[in-house]
Design a protein around this motif. Structure first.
Motif, short mmCIF file in Angstrom:
data_model
loop_
_atom_site.label_atom_id
_atom_site.label_comp_id
_atom_site.label_asym_id
_atom_site.label_seq_id
_atom_site.Cartn_x
_atom_site.Cartn_y
_atom_site.Cartn_z
N MET B 1 0.83 -1.21 0.00
CA MET B 1 0.00 0.00 0.00
C MET B 1 0.87 1.26 0.00
O MET B 1 0.67 2.16 -0.80
CB MET B 1 -0.90 -0.02 1.25
CG MET B 1 -1.98 1.05 1.22
SD MET B 1 -3.04 0.85 -0.22
CE MET B 1 -3.45 2.54 -0.55
N ASP B 2 1.89 1.25 0.91
CA ASP B 2 2.80 2.41 0.96
C ASP B 2 3.51 2.58 -0.37
O ASP B 2 3.64 3.68 -0.89
CB ASP B 2 3.85 2.22 2.05
CG ASP B 2 3.20 1.99 3.39
OD1 ASP B 2 1.97 2.19 3.47
OD2 ASP B 2 3.91 1.61 4.32
N LEU B 3 3.94 1.42 -0.89
CA LEU B 3 4.67 1.45 -2.16
C LEU B 3 3.79 2.03 -3.26
O LEU B 3 4.20 2.92 -4.01
CB LEU B 3 5.10 0.03 -2.52
CG LEU B 3 5.81 -0.10 -3.84
CD1 LEU B 3 7.17 0.54 -3.75
CD2 LEU B 3 5.92 -1.55 -4.24
N LEU B 4 2.54 1.56 -3.29
CA LEU B 4 1.61 2.04 -4.31
C LEU B 4 1.43 3.55 -4.19
O LEU B 4 1.46 4.27 -5.19
CB LEU B 4 0.25 1.36 -4.14
CG LEU B 4 0.16 -0.08 -4.65
CD1 LEU B 4 -1.27 -0.58 -4.54
CD2 LEU B 4 0.63 -0.15 -6.07
N LEU B 5 1.31 4.02 -2.95
CA LEU B 5 1.06 5.45 -2.75
C LEU B 5 2.27 6.27 -3.20
O LEU B 5 2.12 7.28 -3.90
CB LEU B 5 0.75 5.71 -1.27
CG LEU B 5 0.09 7.07 -1.03
CD1 LEU B 5 -1.26 7.12 -1.71
CD2 LEU B 5 -0.05 7.35 0.45
N LEU B 7 4.59 5.39 -5.32
CA LEU B 7 4.71 5.32 -6.79
C LEU B 7 3.70 6.25 -7.44
O LEU B 7 4.00 6.91 -8.44
CB LEU B 7 4.46 3.88 -7.27
CG LEU B 7 5.62 2.90 -7.11
CD1 LEU B 7 5.22 1.53 -7.64
CD2 LEU B 7 6.86 3.39 -7.81
N THR B 8 2.51 6.35 -6.85
CA THR B 8 1.48 7.23 -7.40
C THR B 8 1.93 8.69 -7.31
O THR B 8 1.77 9.45 -8.28
CB THR B 8 0.16 7.05 -6.65
OG1 THR B 8 -0.14 5.66 -6.63
CG2 THR B 8 -0.95 7.79 -7.32
N VAL B 9 2.50 9.06 -6.15
CA VAL B 9 2.96 10.45 -6.01
C VAL B 9 4.06 10.74 -7.03
O VAL B 9 4.05 11.78 -7.70
CB VAL B 9 3.45 10.72 -4.57
CG1 VAL B 9 4.12 12.08 -4.49
CG2 VAL B 9 2.29 10.66 -3.61
N ASN B 10 5.00 9.79 -7.17
CA ASN B 10 6.05 9.96 -8.18
C ASN B 10 5.45 10.15 -9.56
O ASN B 10 5.84 11.04 -10.31
CB ASN B 10 6.91 8.70 -8.24
CG ASN B 10 8.01 8.73 -7.22
OD1 ASN B 10 8.15 9.73 -6.53
ND2 ASN B 10 8.75 7.66 -7.14
N GLY B 11 4.52 9.29 -9.88
CA GLY B 11 3.91 9.33 -11.20
C GLY B 11 3.20 10.64 -11.44
O GLY B 11 3.31 11.24 -12.51
N LEU B 12 2.47 11.11 -10.40
CA LEU B 12 1.77 12.39 -10.54
C LEU B 12 2.76 13.53 -10.78
O LEU B 12 2.53 14.40 -11.63
CB LEU B 12 0.95 12.68 -9.28
CG LEU B 12 -0.43 12.02 -9.20
CD1 LEU B 12 -1.07 12.34 -7.85
CD2 LEU B 12 -1.31 12.54 -10.32
N ALA B 13 3.89 13.50 -10.04
CA ALA B 13 4.86 14.58 -10.20
C ALA B 13 5.46 14.57 -11.60
O ALA B 13 5.54 15.60 -12.27
CB ALA B 13 5.96 14.44 -9.15
N THR B 14 5.87 13.37 -12.08
CA THR B 14 6.39 13.28 -13.45
C THR B 14 5.33 13.74 -14.44
O THR B 14 5.61 14.48 -15.38
CB THR B 14 6.79 11.84 -13.78
OG1 THR B 14 7.45 11.28 -12.67
CG2 THR B 14 7.66 11.78 -15.00
N ALA B 255 8.75 1.87 -14.30
CA ALA B 255 10.15 2.04 -13.90
C ALA B 255 10.45 1.21 -12.67
O ALA B 255 11.55 0.72 -12.49
CB ALA B 255 10.44 3.51 -13.63
N TYR B 256 9.44 1.03 -11.82
CA TYR B 256 9.66 0.22 -10.61
C TYR B 256 9.64 -1.27 -10.92
O TYR B 256 10.52 -2.02 -10.51
CB TYR B 256 8.61 0.55 -9.55
CG TYR B 256 8.84 -0.18 -8.26
CD1 TYR B 256 9.81 0.25 -7.35
CD2 TYR B 256 8.14 -1.35 -7.96
CE1 TYR B 256 10.05 -0.43 -6.19
CE2 TYR B 256 8.38 -2.04 -6.80
CZ TYR B 256 9.34 -1.58 -5.91
OH TYR B 256 9.58 -2.26 -4.77
N TYR B 257 8.63 -1.69 -11.69
CA TYR B 257 8.46 -3.13 -11.89
C TYR B 257 9.27 -3.67 -13.06
O TYR B 257 9.69 -4.81 -13.05
CB TYR B 257 6.98 -3.46 -12.09
CG TYR B 257 6.17 -3.28 -10.83
CD1 TYR B 257 6.33 -4.16 -9.77
CD2 TYR B 257 5.29 -2.23 -10.69
CE1 TYR B 257 5.62 -3.99 -8.60
CE2 TYR B 257 4.56 -2.05 -9.53
CZ TYR B 257 4.74 -2.94 -8.48
OH TYR B 257 4.05 -2.78 -7.33
#
Lengths: 333, 286
Positions: B1-5, B7-14, B255-257
């Motif tokens: 869950m933390d990882l997903l969150l 990754l989501t913040v990273n994705g939103l920023a990019t 990029a993560y997976y």
């Protein structure tokens, strides 16, 4: 098929080409022969670009990928097997097939849309191929690239020179024949007025995709010859610089003239050769791309016909004048 | 869950960074019908000039203003020298702007040197918040905030103000607006400058995010912006936002997976849009 008509220009081309055919028998200078070989290779490449830009009005920003596909197909297959003619032929065929399929897909996806889409998709695809060549180290050797053996026959620079020149001549006349065929005429009509050609009942999509495939295939052959002359491959064959070179050669030589890109290739390759020597004189010459970029921008604005195009235009204007003045004389008498 | 969150913040920023680049592109294309292949060059100039100002003054907001001013000036220059001679001719526009892109990125190497440069986020934005077990990097949140703000402001100006009305009317009928006494050429020039400034803003915000800047980054991000513009629908402002976030998220998770495929997944998105909905997810201007 229309019967072949002998034109005066065909004779002139044959004369010029046969002059170049004789060069290696009299003049055996290593540097000059290598430079000439490069000019022939990039001449083929620029010619394939002209087929798209000049004859059909399609802008591709990823033409380097077809060049790179030809280059990598041959070098990987030869390197993995033996440097024989058979494997060279196999590599060439593989390159042609891959280039054909990629250009077919790119064409099918975007050529029904506005001209921007093909430019953007090919730019992105070329970027993808560049990343692929960098990442797939097991096959491509990554950034460092690799050297390979080539068939014994091509190690002689005279043989290589003649091979490239003969390929250029054969491809030139084939492409010229294509542009003069009824199909080629339809293609040029599409460039002039797409809606009108469509309303006559031609399937524009088919013609555009066909040109895209032919152009991709010819470009991949240029890539194959490039590898034979360098005996080394790295990711730079996919770089934007290669596409830019083709653009420059085509625009400066004359868009839609087929001979123009060959002359453009000669000019640009000679400029490359001497400008890179100048880099030791002043550091600004390391950034010669700026110079090319500026020349290119100026050419697009002020010299859109290019060298051959401008000459043809002047010639046509002069003969038109002659005709009208002789008509006036007829009326007067 | 933390990882997903995270990754989501990273994705939103990019995604927001790509949006800033694509927003200028789509604004210029949607309003002026000009496809600017030099847009990535303006982006890279924004990054370099911003970092230069930051090194000089040490103030991040001055650096952002510096980048925006660079973007405005370069936009003025580009419109006047490069775009004006080729209005209405698509093929020439595409050709000439690519040439200018080369000149812009080579000029970067002449002015700032050919090596890549390091860039750091300012001290007060360095570090992260801890919310429960989730680490939220401050600078990324800041980028998301700026992106949302830029979207809101541009949308408001285009939709609700008189300037927006003039611009939209000018797109529909240039001559009519001109005959009402509005200098439409000036309006178009301003639109181009704003688009370039958006690109430069994206550039300066990217610099601390990626940590290094280099001359080729213009072209790299321009390809992403083109993908976004195709997915979102050419000329659709809202479409660009959604597509940019989509691309940003796809890239962050990929990029993560499976890091090697992150560019391929974007291409795949673009290709599927071209096959099934060639006009893009969103159509129309707005």
């Amino acid at each position: 098929m229309r019967p072949l008509k002998w034109e005066r220009s065909t004779g002139i081309y044959l004369l010029v080409f046969s002059f170049f055919l004789l060069v290696p028998f009299f003049y055996d200078n290593r540097t000059i022969l290598f430079l000439m070989t490069q000019i022939f290779i990039f001449g083929i490449f620029a010619m394939s670009y002209d087929l798209l830009l000049g004859f059909t009005g399609i802008v591709s920003f990823g033409h380097a990928m077809f060049f790179g596909i030809g280059a990598y197909s041959v070098s990987v297959i030869i390197d993995r097997n033996e440097p024989t003619m058979g494997y060279l032929l196999l590599g060439t065929i593989v390159g042609i097939v891959i280039a054909g399929v990629v250009s077919l897909l790119a064409g099918l996806l975007t050529l029904r849309l506005k001209s921007h889409f093909y430019a953007m998709l090919t730019l992105a695809l070329a970027g993808l191929f560049l990343v692929l060549a960098e990442k797939w180290r097991g096959v491509t050797g990554g950034n460092d690239g690799f050297t390979m053996q080539i068939p014994e026959f091509f190690k002689d620079r005279g043989h290589l020179y003649l091979t490239c020149l003969v390929s250029l001549i054969v491809l030139f006349f084939l492409v010229r024949r294509f542009t003069q065929s009824p199909t080629g005429r339809v293609v040029m009509a599409i460039r002039e007025n797409e809606q009108r050609v469509e309303s006559i009942g031609f399937s524009i999509m088919f013609y555009k995709v066909a040109v895209s495939v032919i152009s991709g295939i010819v470009a991949s052959i240029a890539g194959v010859l490039y590898i034979l002359s360098l005996r080394f491959v790295d990711t730079s064959v996919f770089a934007t610089d290669v596409t830019l070179d083709a653009l420059l050669m085509t625009i400066i030589g004359g868009v839609g003239t087929l001979v123009g890109p060959l002359i453009g290739a000669g000019l640009i390759e000679v400029a490359h050769h001497y400008l890179s020597e100048l880099a030791s004189v002043h550091w600004i010459f390391e950034r010669w791309l700026i110079l090319f970029g500026i020349v290119y921008i100026l050419a697009v604005i002020f010299f859109p016909r290019g060298i051959v195009g401008s000459l043809q235009y002047m010639w046509a204007k002069r003969s038109a004048k002659k005709k009208s003045s002789s008509k006036e004389k007829d009326l007067a008498s | 869950m933390d990882l997903l969150l995270s990754l989501t913040v990273n994705g939103l920023a990019t995604g927001m960074l790509i949006f800033l680049l694509a927003a200028g592109l789509t604004l210029i294309f949607g309003l002026m019908d000009v496809l600017n292949f030099a847009h990535g060059g303006l982006f890279a100039w924004g990054a370099y000039s911003g970092v230069w100002v930051y090194d000089l003054t040490g103030n991040f907001f001055v650096a952002i203003i510096g980048a925006i001013v660079t973007g405005l000036l370069l936009g003025l220059l580009t419109e006047y020298l490069i775009i004006r001679p080729v209005y209405g001719n698509h093929v020439q526009q595409i050709l000439i702007t690519l040439g200018f892109m080369i000149v812009l990125s080579e000029m970067l190497k002449v002015v700032f040197g050919p090596d890549q440069k390091a860039a750091q986020p300012p001290a007060f934005m360095d570090g992260s918040f801890m919310v429960g077990d989730v680490i939220l990097i401050k600078y990324r949140l800041f980028i998301i905030l700026v992106g949302a703000l830029v979207y809101a402001i541009t949308f408001y100006i285009l939709r609700k103000t008189k300037i927006g009305l003039i611009v939209r009317a000018g797109v529909m009928d240039k001559e009519m607006v001109q005959s009402l006494g509005i200098n439409i050429r000036l309006v178009f020039m301003l639109v181009f400058m704003v688009g370039s400034a958006l690109a430069a803003l994206g550039g300066v915000l990217l610099a601390p995010y990626s940590g290094v800047i280099y001359a080729e980054m213009g072209m790299e991000f321009a390809i992403l912006a083109f993908i976004v513009v195709v997915i979102g629908g050419m000329g659709s402002f809202t479409g660009s936002l959604f597509a940019a976030i989509l691309v940003g998220l796809a890239q962050s998770f990929m990029a993560y997976y499976y890091s090697d495929l992150s560019l391929a997944v974007n291409m795949l998105l673009m290709v599927s849009v071209l096959v099934f909905r060639p006009q893009g997810l969103f159509t129309g201007k707005g």
